[in-house]
Design a protein around this motif. Structure first.
Motif, PDB file in Angstrom:
ATOM      1  N   MET A   1      28.647  45.133  36.136  1.00  0.00           N
ATOM      2  CA  MET A   1      29.436  44.538  37.209  1.00  0.00           C
ATOM      3  C   MET A   1      30.901  44.482  36.801  1.00  0.00           C
ATOM      4  N   LEU A   2      31.790  44.762  37.741  1.00  0.00           N
ATOM      5  CA  LEU A   2      33.225  44.758  37.467  1.00  0.00           C
ATOM      6  C   LEU A   2      33.963  43.915  38.503  1.00  0.00           C
ATOM      7  N   LEU A   3      34.978  43.196  38.034  1.00  0.00           N
ATOM      8  CA  LEU A   3      35.930  42.537  38.916  1.00  0.00           C
ATOM      9  C   LEU A   3      37.124  43.472  39.047  1.00  0.00           C
ATOM     10  N   LYS A   4      37.318  44.046  40.224  1.00  0.00           N
ATOM     11  CA  LYS A   4      38.350  45.055  40.426  1.00  0.00           C
ATOM     12  C   LYS A   4      39.724  44.436  40.663  1.00  0.00           C
ATOM     13  N   SER A   5      39.778  43.370  41.473  1.00  0.00           N
ATOM     14  CA  SER A   5      41.072  42.770  41.794  1.00  0.00           C
ATOM     15  C   SER A   5      40.889  41.313  42.186  1.00  0.00           C
ATOM     16  N   LEU A   6      41.993  40.582  42.120  1.00  0.00           N
ATOM     17  CA  LEU A   6      41.970  39.154  42.407  1.00  0.00           C
ATOM     18  C   LEU A   6      43.259  38.778  43.125  1.00  0.00           C
ATOM     19  N   ALA A   7      43.126  37.992  44.188  1.00  0.00           N
ATOM     20  CA  ALA A   7      44.289  37.463  44.917  1.00  0.00           C
ATOM     21  C   ALA A   7      44.158  35.942  44.962  1.00  0.00           C
ATOM     22  N   ILE A   8      45.173  35.245  44.492  1.00  0.00           N
ATOM     23  CA  ILE A   8      45.134  33.791  44.384  1.00  0.00           C
ATOM     24  C   ILE A   8      46.332  33.184  45.107  1.00  0.00           C
ATOM     25  N   ASP A   9      46.059  32.155  45.890  1.00  0.00           N
ATOM     26  CA  ASP A   9      47.113  31.354  46.510  1.00  0.00           C
ATOM     27  C   ASP A   9      46.821  29.881  46.274  1.00  0.00           C
ATOM     28  N   ASN A  10      47.740  29.198  45.619  1.00  0.00           N
ATOM     29  CA  ASN A  10      47.714  27.735  45.478  1.00  0.00           C
ATOM     30  C   ASN A  10      46.505  27.217  44.712  1.00  0.00           C
ATOM     31  N   PHE A  11      46.049  27.973  43.716  1.00  0.00           N
ATOM     32  CA  PHE A  11      44.940  27.503  42.880  1.00  0.00           C
ATOM     33  C   PHE A  11      45.520  26.905  41.597  1.00  0.00           C
ATOM     34  N   LYS A  12      45.322  25.610  41.398  1.00  0.00           N
ATOM     35  CA  LYS A  12      45.901  24.898  40.267  1.00  0.00           C
ATOM     36  C   LYS A  12      47.414  25.149  40.217  1.00  0.00           C
ATOM     37  N   ASN A  13      47.947  25.662  39.091  1.00  0.00           N
ATOM     38  CA  ASN A  13      49.403  25.855  39.034  1.00  0.00           C
ATOM     39  C   ASN A  13      49.837  27.253  39.484  1.00  0.00           C
ATOM     40  N   ILE A  14      48.876  28.037  39.999  1.00  0.00           N
ATOM     41  CA  ILE A  14      49.183  29.404  40.424  1.00  0.00           C
ATOM     42  C   ILE A  14      49.528  29.405  41.914  1.00  0.00           C
ATOM     43  N   GLU A  15      50.801  29.599  42.206  1.00  0.00           N
ATOM     44  CA  GLU A  15      51.232  29.610  43.611  1.00  0.00           C
ATOM     45  C   GLU A  15      50.774  30.882  44.311  1.00  0.00           C
ATOM     46  N   ARG A  16      50.983  32.007  43.650  1.00  0.00           N
ATOM     47  CA  ARG A  16      50.591  33.288  44.243  1.00  0.00           C
ATOM     48  C   ARG A  16      50.435  34.318  43.118  1.00  0.00           C
ATOM     49  N   ALA A  17      49.317  35.022  43.129  1.00  0.00           N
ATOM     50  CA  ALA A  17      49.081  36.066  42.132  1.00  0.00           C
ATOM     51  C   ALA A  17      48.241  37.176  42.746  1.00  0.00           C
ATOM     52  N   ARG A  18      48.600  38.409  42.428  1.00  0.00           N
ATOM     53  CA  ARG A  18      47.838  39.583  42.867  1.00  0.00           C
ATOM     54  C   ARG A  18      47.658  40.479  41.646  1.00  0.00           C
ATOM     55  N   LEU A  19      46.416  40.633  41.189  1.00  0.00           N
ATOM     56  CA  LEU A  19      46.168  41.384  39.961  1.00  0.00           C
ATOM     57  C   LEU A  19      45.092  42.440  40.180  1.00  0.00           C
ATOM     58  N   GLU A  20      45.334  43.630  39.595  1.00  0.00           N
ATOM     59  CA  GLU A  20      44.351  44.714  39.549  1.00  0.00           C
ATOM     60  C   GLU A  20      43.898  44.845  38.095  1.00  0.00           C
ATOM     61  N   PHE A  21      42.578  44.894  37.873  1.00  0.00           N
ATOM     62  CA  PHE A  21      42.065  44.780  36.519  1.00  0.00           C
ATOM     63  C   PHE A  21      41.552  46.099  35.952  1.00  0.00           C
ATOM     64  N   SER A  22      41.596  46.164  34.613  1.00  0.00           N
ATOM     65  CA  SER A  22      40.954  47.250  33.877  1.00  0.00           C
ATOM     66  C   SER A  22      39.440  47.017  33.876  1.00  0.00           C
ATOM     67  N   PRO A  23      38.650  48.085  33.898  1.00  0.00           N
ATOM     68  CA  PRO A  23      37.194  47.902  33.826  1.00  0.00           C
ATOM     69  C   PRO A  23      36.710  47.478  32.443  1.00  0.00           C
ATOM     70  N   LYS A  24      37.632  47.469  31.446  1.00  0.00           N
ATOM     71  CA  LYS A  24      37.206  47.087  30.099  1.00  0.00           C
ATOM     72  C   LYS A  24      37.885  45.791  29.638  1.00  0.00           C
ATOM     73  N   VAL A  25      39.135  45.840  29.199  1.00  0.00           N
ATOM     74  CA  VAL A  25      39.775  44.669  28.592  1.00  0.00           C
ATOM     75  C   VAL A  25      41.003  44.255  29.401  1.00  0.00           C
ATOM     76  N   ASN A  26      41.095  42.954  29.680  1.00  0.00           N
ATOM     77  CA  ASN A  26      42.228  42.388  30.399  1.00  0.00           C
ATOM     78  C   ASN A  26      42.740  41.186  29.614  1.00  0.00           C
ATOM     79  N   GLY A  27      44.000  41.275  29.176  1.00  0.00           N
ATOM     80  CA  GLY A  27      44.562  40.236  28.315  1.00  0.00           C
ATOM     81  C   GLY A  27      45.625  39.424  29.031  1.00  0.00           C
ATOM     82  N   LEU A  28      45.594  38.110  28.777  1.00  0.00           N
ATOM     83  CA  LEU A  28      46.573  37.184  29.340  1.00  0.00           C
ATOM     84  C   LEU A  28      47.277  36.504  28.177  1.00  0.00           C
ATOM     85  N   LEU A  29      48.569  36.763  28.057  1.00  0.00           N
ATOM     86  CA  LEU A  29      49.349  36.286  26.919  1.00  0.00           C
ATOM     87  C   LEU A  29      50.355  35.240  27.381  1.00  0.00           C
TER      88      LEU A  29
END
Length: 367
Positions: A1-29
């Protein structure tokens, strides 16, 4: 199973985010408190309908806003799927799969399997049996819908029985009727937990040995239940009847079970160092991953939230080697140290994506 993309509005401290993911490793620094873990919590909430942090839904909505929205596109068993989670202040949350809203949130559990490892996992060792029951229930429920149904039926009947005890009602017929509902549910829960712990133990030992460097330490997980010593469920309830009336709550049953965690036959809570406890719970979670992959026929999403703290360099290196193995599917990992992320990504064959996180904003980084 893969998460291809994510769209977030007003979740916790995230006002707006649009991310497309790698099928293997995704790093948040990024530094602590910037929103790395909040993104992982959004992914977690999509799978479990509740926050990993166990906060009320209203606290997931960004401060000062009236709603939160999380949309995700997945590839599941070779088919494109989408989920939409909507939170509106003062209203029931909404979860839609392919545009159709769930009427019962419990129907969603296990459909999009996920394993998350975080610093809070040390609570499995340090905290009360309730913490370990919650863990075992979460894992088995993802692979067995009958187990989740049994948990719900048992909890509902238990609540009614406790209400009778609290109100000092002693009508035998009422107790017999409730216990007739509780017994099959309790036995299913007990048998499923017994089987699961037996299956998990050798997988867990394998991961512990690999992370610790085959030091010869002997980790153990043992299921402890009052039903193990009882002639039958009815006999157990009869034995505890007088105690229940004195305490005014139900003192026997699967809601009192525990998992004993040991190292070299000694209680981890009393003898485990910080590094050993961290190794122990990471090994438990990776064993959970392998179990779910086999039980569901899908590789769960693996979320690693700041897992390298309090581990020596050798154990960090072994974990990096482990999660880079093809046996693990898509990985999401947060850290304040780019060197850890770079090493994991170097093992991914170049298939990775990396973001810098700053006050709820996500900026793609390149090599």
């Amino acid at each position: 199973m893969l998460l291809k993309s994510l769209a977030i509005d007003n979740f916790k401290n995230i006002e707006r985010a649009r991310l497309e993911f790698s099928p293997k490793v995704n790093g948040l620094l990024g530094h602590n408190g910037m929103g790395k873990s909040n993104l992982l919590d959004a992914v977690f909430t999509l799978s479990f309908t509740k926050s990993f942090c166990r906060v009320p839904d209203a606290m997931l909505i960004r401060s000062g806003e009236q709603f939160a929205l999380v949309k995700a596109a997945y590839l599941r068993r070779g088919t494109d799927e989408d989920l939409t989670l909507g939170l509106v202040e003062g209203k029931r949350k909404s979860l839609k799969r392919k545009g159709k809203e769930y009427q019962k949130m419990s129907d969603h559990i296990g459909v999009f399997p996920l394993v998350m490892i975080s610093p809070a996992d040390v609570d499995l060792v340090r905290e009360s049996p309730e913490e370990r029951r919650r863990w075992i229930d979460m894992v088995i429920s993802q692979s067995d819908s009958r187990y989740l149904d049994a948990l719900i039926r048992y909890a509902h009947a238990l609540e009614q029985r406790n209400r009778l005890l609290k109100d000092s009602i002693s009508d035998p017929a009422m107790f017999q009727a409730l216990e007739a509902v509780m017994e099959p549910a309790a036995l299913y829960i007990y048998n499923a937990r017994t089987e699961w712990v037996g299956r998990l133990q050798p997988i867990f030992e394998k991961f512990y040995a690999r992370i610790s460097g085959n030091t010869g330490e002997c980790p153990g997980i043992t299921y402890v239940s009052q039903l193990q010593r009882a002639e039958s469920y009815a006999a157990m309830m009869a034995e505890h009847s007088a105690r229940d009336f004195a305490l005014r709550h139900t003192s026997a049953g699967p809601h009192r079970d525990d998992i004993e965690l040991t190292l070299n036959a000694m209680d981890m809570r009393r003898t485990g160092s910080q590094g050993q406890c961290k190794t122990f719970v990471i090994a438990l979670r990776l064993a959970q991953y392998e179990f779910l992959a086999e039980a569901t026929g899908m590789k769960p999403l693996l979320l690693l939230d700041d897992i390298f703290d309090k581990l020596d360099a050798q154990r960090v290196e072994r974990i990096v080697q482990l999660v880079g193995d093809p046996a693990f599917g898509q990985i999401f990992i947060t850290d304040t140290n780019r060197s850890h992320l770079d090493e994991i990504m170097s093992r991914s064959g170049g298939d990775y994506r990396l973001w810098q996180v700053d006050n709820g904003s996500f900026t793609p980084l390149h090599e």
